[in-house]
Design an enzyme around this catalytic site. Sequence first.
Site, PDB file in Angstrom:
ATOM      1  N   HIS A  86      31.376  32.138  44.776  1.00 56.53           N
ATOM      2  CA  HIS A  86      30.369  32.329  45.496  1.00 56.53           C
ATOM      3  C   HIS A  86      29.244  31.217  45.466  1.00 56.53           C
ATOM      4  O   HIS A  86      28.588  30.948  46.397  1.00 56.53           O
ATOM      5  CB  HIS A  86      29.988  33.555  46.030  1.00 56.53           C
ATOM      6  CG  HIS A  86      29.107  34.215  44.805  1.00 56.53           C
ATOM      7  ND1 HIS A  86      29.807  35.209  44.007  1.00 56.53           N
ATOM      8  CD2 HIS A  86      27.694  34.380  44.721  1.00 56.53           C
ATOM      9  CE1 HIS A  86      28.765  35.596  43.151  1.00 56.53           C
ATOM     10  NE2 HIS A  86      27.586  35.298  43.737  1.00 56.53           N
ATOM     11  N   ASP A 222      36.327  35.372  41.148  1.00 56.03           N
ATOM     12  CA  ASP A 222      34.948  34.867  41.628  1.00 56.03           C
ATOM     13  C   ASP A 222      34.396  33.815  40.467  1.00 56.03           C
ATOM     14  O   ASP A 222      33.748  34.047  39.696  1.00 56.03           O
ATOM     15  CB  ASP A 222      34.004  36.036  41.669  1.00 56.03           C
ATOM     16  CG  ASP A 222      32.832  35.467  42.571  1.00 56.03           C
ATOM     17  OD1 ASP A 222      32.711  34.207  42.845  1.00 56.03           O
ATOM     18  OD2 ASP A 222      32.170  36.339  42.989  1.00 56.03           O
ATOM     19  N   SER A 650      24.228  35.788  39.211  1.00 55.94           N
ATOM     20  CA  SER A 650      25.688  35.288  39.526  1.00 55.94           C
ATOM     21  C   SER A 650      25.961  34.252  38.862  1.00 55.94           C
ATOM     22  O   SER A 650      25.292  33.092  38.965  1.00 55.94           O
ATOM     23  CB  SER A 650      25.555  35.235  40.855  1.00 55.94           C
ATOM     24  OG  SER A 650      25.608  36.280  41.732  1.00 55.94           O
TER      25      SER A 650
END
Length: 715
Positions: A86, A222, A650
């Site tokens: 992402h 991810d 992240s």
Amino acid sequence: MKKLLLFVVSVIMLVPASVKADEGMWFLMFIERLNHRDMQKMGLQLTAEEIYSINNHSLKDAIVQFNGGCTAEMISKDGLVLTNHHCGYDAIAELSSAEKNILKDGFWSKNRSEELKPSSLYVRFFVRMDDVTKRILAVVNPSMSELEREKAINQETAKIEKENNEGGKYTVSVRPFFQGNEYYYFVYQDYTDVRLTGTPPESLGKFGGDTDNWEWPRHTADFSLFRVYADANGNPAEYSKDNVPLQPKHHLPVNIGGIQENDFAMILGYPGRTNRWMPAGGIDQNVKFAYPAWVEGSKVTMDALKKHMVQSDAVNLIYASKYAGTANYWKNRQGMIDALSKFGTAKSKAGQEAKFNKWANKKENKAKYGNVVPTINKYYALTNEKSRHDNYLMQLLRSSAYGTVSRGLGRQLEMYAKADATKRAQAAPAILAMAEEMQKEVYLPAEKDMLAAQLNLYAKKAGYNLAPMVEKLAKENNGDFTKYVNDAFESSLFTSIDKIKAFLETPSEAMVTSDPLYVLTNDMLNHYNFRSEELIASQNDFGAAFRLLVEGLRESKIGTIIYPDANSTLRLTYGKVRSLPADKRNDATINNYTTLEGQVKKYKKGDAEFDLPVKVLQMTADKDFGRYADKDGTLHVNFLTDNDITGGNSGSPVLNGKGELIGIAFDGNIEAMAGDVIFDSKLQRTISVDIRYILWVIDNFSGAKHIVDEMTIVK
């Protein structure tokens, strides 16, 4: 995502023995003094110098900020960078087309020449930091207004940044901490030639979609891979075929030995923003006024986009990144409302502030701190309704690409019309390129629907004091902006390249300033930015009072937080692999990891969120996991730790006690959604992708073993 810092001798005195090791986002330069002994007891085997060193290579040299909003890590001597799927989503979508949709199908470069360069992408290396609190605070005094204070600090900041950038070689940033009670400068080096090396198909990289977002158990790949390039001397350079892979000072070894409950886990990254010092009034304002408007506005955008995205792969590519970002915050803000309400966070903060107010009004403290709490509460009372209005309007302005057109392309065309012939000739190519780029990133039917739906919502729900033109049009159109928006798009200069070209040939200032989209967006932006004299005065008083509240809470020791909020500077957080209570939705033996079998159980053929490649189904049935299988025979997909992280973390590396990579962080659990404001040591978890699953996807599933071969693999 969350863990922080502390500062020199004065701060050491504030560290109570009861502080849990898993709460806080800590500065690397203070690890030796504040955390190292505690970390060693938990399983750290590195020295503080091996984590952060100015003179020698250390862990910090392998950690980069990725494109300003995420974290990534160097995992090979040839500049290979690992981050979340992402985080790379924008670049992957940009490099995709309807004919070659690598976002959907995945991509693995067979060699360096096949790597793909997005238009704009950079990584930032952290070089060093230092304390400049005394120097900054020496240029301000209590009699200054907040604007005067800001001006003086900005002037001193500019000097510090110039002194340390070595003639432009480095980027230097001076940042405030503890609400402006302390200041540190950070030195960075940016590399802008960053190319896509590989990405799994979206069905793996975004498995679970919005449904699983912020949830546990998770089963997603991810991750994505990029490579950093430099000139022949290892210096930053603009994209060139002559550039070579960067040889980083340090890259992370990759450990495929697996993890167990209570294993030491350390995360280094760039947490974006926490608000753990926020007053009770601010929490109450967010829960009751700001966040509900944000949630509702986001949902309107998502619904309008989805209607068009499902009809065309080309349209889906245009809006995939915007939709994903909007959906992420939509669920996050609703989770914040639920969690902060459930835990009564505003009430507990108010109790703390009542104790502080009592201390503040003692004779010896009253002159400095006596009015702090009343001033803060007055500000929130004044701005509650405005915060709801502003969040509805903010979502309106953000949703459509045309929501702020008067400040972007509109401003350029207005200046063009006022310029002489020579300046027009110079400006025309850039303006046309800007307009063409904008048109590539929009689908007009979707833009119309978004803008009309947001105007309808804003006019109906925002209350307070609507933007004048919106209020006028709402009355004229019975609150339905559909026809107005359709007509505006039809006649507007900004929705047609041909009209822009014609304008550049025969410019007219009136044509711009009377354009219906220009007039509407200019009115809304002016209204959004307007501040009454009363509000300006209240904001000034609030800024000073909030700073004093934080100073006073630390001085009185009434405050239980001993670290400053996250603000996109490099931090370290440490804790352990730690399970949640047993969950029947998870087939794992211990509820601290998930398996590929569990992912397959969620499989729904053709479903946008839970479809899987047929090859994954077959390999799972065959237990074809190779060397990446756990000792229990399963392939672990995601796992849990109790690290303190937030947005910006992240892509952060999860490291074992030896500084070896065991996974990458990508999410938190919804039960602890209030984590940006309060840390819950019982419920708060970081969700990470197991490095063995990442390597299995690259190597066994995708056949890109050559990429794994350049990593340093250890057991």
